[in-house]
Design a protein around this motif. Sequence first.
Motif, PDB file in Angstrom:
ATOM      1  N   ALA A   1      -5.036   0.061  17.443  1.00 32.20           N
ATOM      2  CA  ALA A   1      -6.244   0.493  17.031  1.00 32.20           C
ATOM      3  C   ALA A   1      -6.591  -0.157  15.704  1.00 32.20           C
ATOM      4  O   ALA A   1      -5.823  -0.412  14.839  1.00 32.20           O
ATOM      5  N   ASP A   2      -7.620  -0.892  15.677  1.00 33.70           N
ATOM      6  CA  ASP A   2      -8.154  -1.733  14.867  1.00 33.70           C
ATOM      7  C   ASP A   2      -8.173  -1.205  13.278  1.00 33.70           C
ATOM      8  O   ASP A   2      -7.967  -1.662  12.326  1.00 33.70           O
ATOM      9  N   ALA A   3      -8.649   0.111  13.341  1.00 33.94           N
ATOM     10  CA  ALA A   3      -8.694   0.832  12.111  1.00 33.94           C
ATOM     11  C   ALA A   3      -7.286   1.072  11.360  1.00 33.94           C
ATOM     12  O   ALA A   3      -7.359   1.339  10.295  1.00 33.94           O
ATOM     13  N   GLN A   4      -6.327   1.037  12.324  1.00 36.85           N
ATOM     14  CA  GLN A   4      -5.196   1.422  11.521  1.00 36.85           C
ATOM     15  C   GLN A   4      -4.291  -0.061  10.872  1.00 36.85           C
ATOM     16  O   GLN A   4      -3.203   0.168  10.342  1.00 36.85           O
ATOM     17  N   VAL A   5      -4.997  -1.220  11.052  1.00 36.98           N
ATOM     18  CA  VAL A   5      -4.538  -2.397  10.397  1.00 36.98           C
ATOM     19  C   VAL A   5      -4.535  -2.312   8.990  1.00 36.98           C
ATOM     20  O   VAL A   5      -5.679  -2.212   8.409  1.00 36.98           O
ATOM     21  N   LYS A   6      -3.485  -2.325   8.233  1.00 37.69           N
ATOM     22  CA  LYS A   6      -3.454  -2.356   6.941  1.00 37.69           C
ATOM     23  C   LYS A   6      -3.486  -3.938   6.019  1.00 37.69           C
ATOM     24  O   LYS A   6      -4.200  -4.216   5.304  1.00 37.69           O
TER      25      LYS A   6
END
Length: 231
Positions: free
Chosen positions: A195-200
């Motif tokens: 999930a792109d939004a989970q990339v830190k």
Amino acid sequence: MKCVAIDDEPLALGILERYIAAFPALELLATFDDAVEGVRFLQSNPVDLLFIDIDMPDLSGLDLVSRLDKKPMVIFTTAHKKYAYEGFELEAVDYLLKPITTERFEKAVQKAVERFQYKNFPNLDLSGSIIVKSEYKTVKIVLNDIAYIEAMEDYIKIHLLSSRHPVLTLMSLKGILEDLPEKGFSRIHRSYIIADAQVKSIQNKKIMLLSGQELPVSDSYLHFIEKWKNQ
């Protein structure tokens, strides 16, 4: 989500710690058995989610939350049903009645995840869901609850933010990618979709997710790194 737990009962606080540790969506910053100490920490540290008991000496959980200038999302915990109305008046995410079961805790975390995603990624519509077959059951997977998906021979494991148990289903990564929306998910390896939004962060062809999970990016999918940098 960075979270804090406050409860004057050591046993209840220990249970919350164990529950929180099992969920990749949550990062426990601190715990307090003294409400006043908890207030001091909250006033000087950014927190996304607060787990707090209501009936405490010196300062109740309701009064504590009311006093905060910058309020995090709140999940109240209590042994008394009578506080439910006051809790929801303060726009609490949820209200957990003790003793708290893991299933009920999961539902509360899911609500917090959905609110967090909506607040921080308003232009990314992942409010929908997909349906998969798992262990002779039909399971509904909420899109914004997906952290990453992992291939395992003929199966895939869908790792969720709100559960310590991934969903195992007989399907290929290519197959599930066709069910996911074009925006919001990316394949980074023959064995992983994220999930792109989970990339830190990304370093040396390694992706660090907000949960702390590290995943490799294969040469065939290096274009994802550039896409992420230019978002």
